[in-house]
Design an enzyme around this catalytic site. Structure first.
Site, PDB file in Angstrom:
ATOM      1  N   ASP A  31       0.850  -1.186   0.000  1.00 17.39           N
ATOM      2  CA  ASP A  31       0.000   0.000   0.000  1.00 17.39           C
ATOM      3  C   ASP A  31       0.891   1.242   0.000  1.00 17.39           C
ATOM      4  O   ASP A  31       1.895   1.277   0.710  1.00 17.39           O
ATOM      5  CB  ASP A  31      -0.907  -0.015   1.242  1.00 17.39           C
ATOM      6  CG  ASP A  31      -2.025   0.991   1.169  1.00 17.39           C
ATOM      7  OD1 ASP A  31      -1.748   2.205   1.037  1.00 17.39           O
ATOM      8  OD2 ASP A  31      -3.188   0.577   1.259  1.00 17.39           O
ATOM      9  N   ILE A  32       0.522   2.260  -0.776  1.00 19.89           N
ATOM     10  CA  ILE A  32       1.335   3.478  -0.820  1.00 19.89           C
ATOM     11  C   ILE A  32       1.103   4.382   0.391  1.00 19.89           C
ATOM     12  O   ILE A  32       1.850   5.320   0.614  1.00 19.89           O
ATOM     13  CB  ILE A  32       1.125   4.282  -2.122  1.00 19.89           C
ATOM     14  CG1 ILE A  32      -0.319   4.757  -2.248  1.00 19.89           C
ATOM     15  CG2 ILE A  32       1.561   3.480  -3.335  1.00 19.89           C
ATOM     16  CD1 ILE A  32      -0.536   5.773  -3.355  1.00 19.89           C
ATOM     17  N   ASN A  88     -13.076  -3.800   3.030  1.00 19.97           N
ATOM     18  CA  ASN A  88     -14.068  -2.763   3.289  1.00 19.97           C
ATOM     19  C   ASN A  88     -15.035  -2.658   2.117  1.00 19.97           C
ATOM     20  O   ASN A  88     -14.627  -2.751   0.961  1.00 19.97           O
ATOM     21  CB  ASN A  88     -13.381  -1.413   3.501  1.00 19.97           C
ATOM     22  CG  ASN A  88     -12.390  -1.457   4.640  1.00 19.97           C
ATOM     23  OD1 ASN A  88     -12.616  -2.096   5.656  1.00 19.97           O
ATOM     24  ND2 ASN A  88     -11.261  -0.789   4.471  1.00 19.97           N
ATOM     25  N   GLN A  95     -14.145   2.472   2.378  1.00 18.55           N
ATOM     26  CA  GLN A  95     -13.607   2.011   1.105  1.00 18.55           C
ATOM     27  C   GLN A  95     -13.347   3.246   0.257  1.00 18.55           C
ATOM     28  O   GLN A  95     -14.246   4.038   0.001  1.00 18.55           O
ATOM     29  CB  GLN A  95     -14.593   1.081   0.389  1.00 18.55           C
ATOM     30  CG  GLN A  95     -14.039   0.537  -0.913  1.00 18.55           C
ATOM     31  CD  GLN A  95     -15.002  -0.392  -1.649  1.00 18.55           C
ATOM     32  OE1 GLN A  95     -16.159  -0.551  -1.246  1.00 18.55           O
ATOM     33  NE2 GLN A  95     -14.523  -0.991  -2.724  1.00 18.55           N
ATOM     34  N   SER A  96     -12.102   3.431  -0.156  1.00 14.94           N
ATOM     35  CA  SER A  96     -11.749   4.625  -0.927  1.00 14.94           C
ATOM     36  C   SER A  96     -11.498   4.321  -2.399  1.00 14.94           C
ATOM     37  O   SER A  96     -11.616   5.208  -3.239  1.00 14.94           O
ATOM     38  CB  SER A  96     -10.528   5.316  -0.316  1.00 14.94           C
ATOM     39  OG  SER A  96      -9.433   4.432  -0.274  1.00 14.94           O
ATOM     40  N   HIS A 101     -10.619  -5.035  -2.721  1.00 10.81           N
ATOM     41  CA  HIS A 101      -9.239  -5.282  -2.306  1.00 10.81           C
ATOM     42  C   HIS A 101      -9.205  -5.734  -0.853  1.00 10.81           C
ATOM     43  O   HIS A 101      -9.983  -5.290  -0.025  1.00 10.81           O
ATOM     44  CB  HIS A 101      -8.342  -4.069  -2.526  1.00 10.81           C
ATOM     45  CG  HIS A 101      -8.825  -2.791  -1.917  1.00 10.81           C
ATOM     46  ND1 HIS A 101      -9.892  -2.073  -2.434  1.00 10.81           N
ATOM     47  CD2 HIS A 101      -8.388  -2.100  -0.855  1.00 10.81           C
ATOM     48  CE1 HIS A 101     -10.080  -0.981  -1.695  1.00 10.81           C
ATOM     49  NE2 HIS A 101      -9.179  -0.978  -0.723  1.00 10.81           N
ATOM     50  N   LEU A 102      -8.293  -6.632  -0.603  1.00  4.46           N
ATOM     51  CA  LEU A 102      -8.103  -7.217   0.712  1.00  4.46           C
ATOM     52  C   LEU A 102      -6.833  -6.629   1.303  1.00  4.46           C
ATOM     53  O   LEU A 102      -5.778  -6.662   0.676  1.00  4.46           O
ATOM     54  CB  LEU A 102      -7.984  -8.738   0.565  1.00  4.46           C
ATOM     55  CG  LEU A 102      -7.919  -9.596   1.805  1.00  4.46           C
ATOM     56  CD1 LEU A 102      -9.177  -9.437   2.653  1.00  4.46           C
ATOM     57  CD2 LEU A 102      -7.744 -11.052   1.405  1.00  4.46           C
ATOM     58  N   HIS A 103      -6.939  -6.065   2.508  1.00  2.00           N
ATOM     59  CA  HIS A 103      -5.781  -5.509   3.205  1.00  2.00           C
ATOM     60  C   HIS A 103      -5.150  -6.599   4.064  1.00  2.00           C
ATOM     61  O   HIS A 103      -5.858  -7.303   4.788  1.00  2.00           O
ATOM     62  CB  HIS A 103      -6.202  -4.375   4.148  1.00  2.00           C
ATOM     63  CG  HIS A 103      -6.808  -3.197   3.475  1.00  2.00           C
ATOM     64  ND1 HIS A 103      -6.086  -2.061   3.186  1.00  2.00           N
ATOM     65  CD2 HIS A 103      -8.072  -2.970   3.036  1.00  2.00           C
ATOM     66  CE1 HIS A 103      -6.882  -1.179   2.607  1.00  2.00           C
ATOM     67  NE2 HIS A 103      -8.098  -1.710   2.510  1.00  2.00           N
TER      68      HIS A 103
END
Length: 115
Positions: A31-32, A88, A95-96, A101-103
């Protein structure tokens, strides 16, 4: 591919990422804007906006994401101390990016109200 989706652009190779895993179905990258010392995102190559859009057709893909996330976490050295998997859905869940996507979060004791 959805043209304005940043994750679709990462899948297409149009935006660089620090990948840690890739296969025919998914890719995983750092993740950035990490929320933990280790913060990796696992995304499907197929665009699915969120869990509300996922269907029975996506069951094997979602299972693949979960299983590979555990392997990716272990390869990142998180298996012994533990890690969190989070997915999310929607703005109230924060959720952005609207590409499922899975963190994978770990590398320290995590805080929050979960579990």
């Amino acid at each position: 591919m959805v043209q304005d989706c940043i994750f679709c652009k990462i899948v297409a190779g149009e935006i660089p990422s620090k990948q840690v895993y890739a296969d025919d179905l998914i890719i995983a990258f750092h993740d950035i804007s990490p929320q933990a010392p280790t913060h990796i995102l696992v995304i499907p190559r197929k665009h699915i906006s969120d869990m509300n859009e996922a269907s029975a057709e996506d069951q094997a893909l979602l299972g693949h994401m979960m299983l590979r996330a555990g392997e990716i976490a272990a390869e990142a050295g998180l298996a012994e101390s533990g890690y969190r998997l989070a997915l999310n859905t929607g703005p109230d869940a924060r959720q952005s990016v609207f590409h499922i996507h899975l963190h994978i979060l770990g590398g320290r004791r995590l805080t929050g109200q979960m579990g």
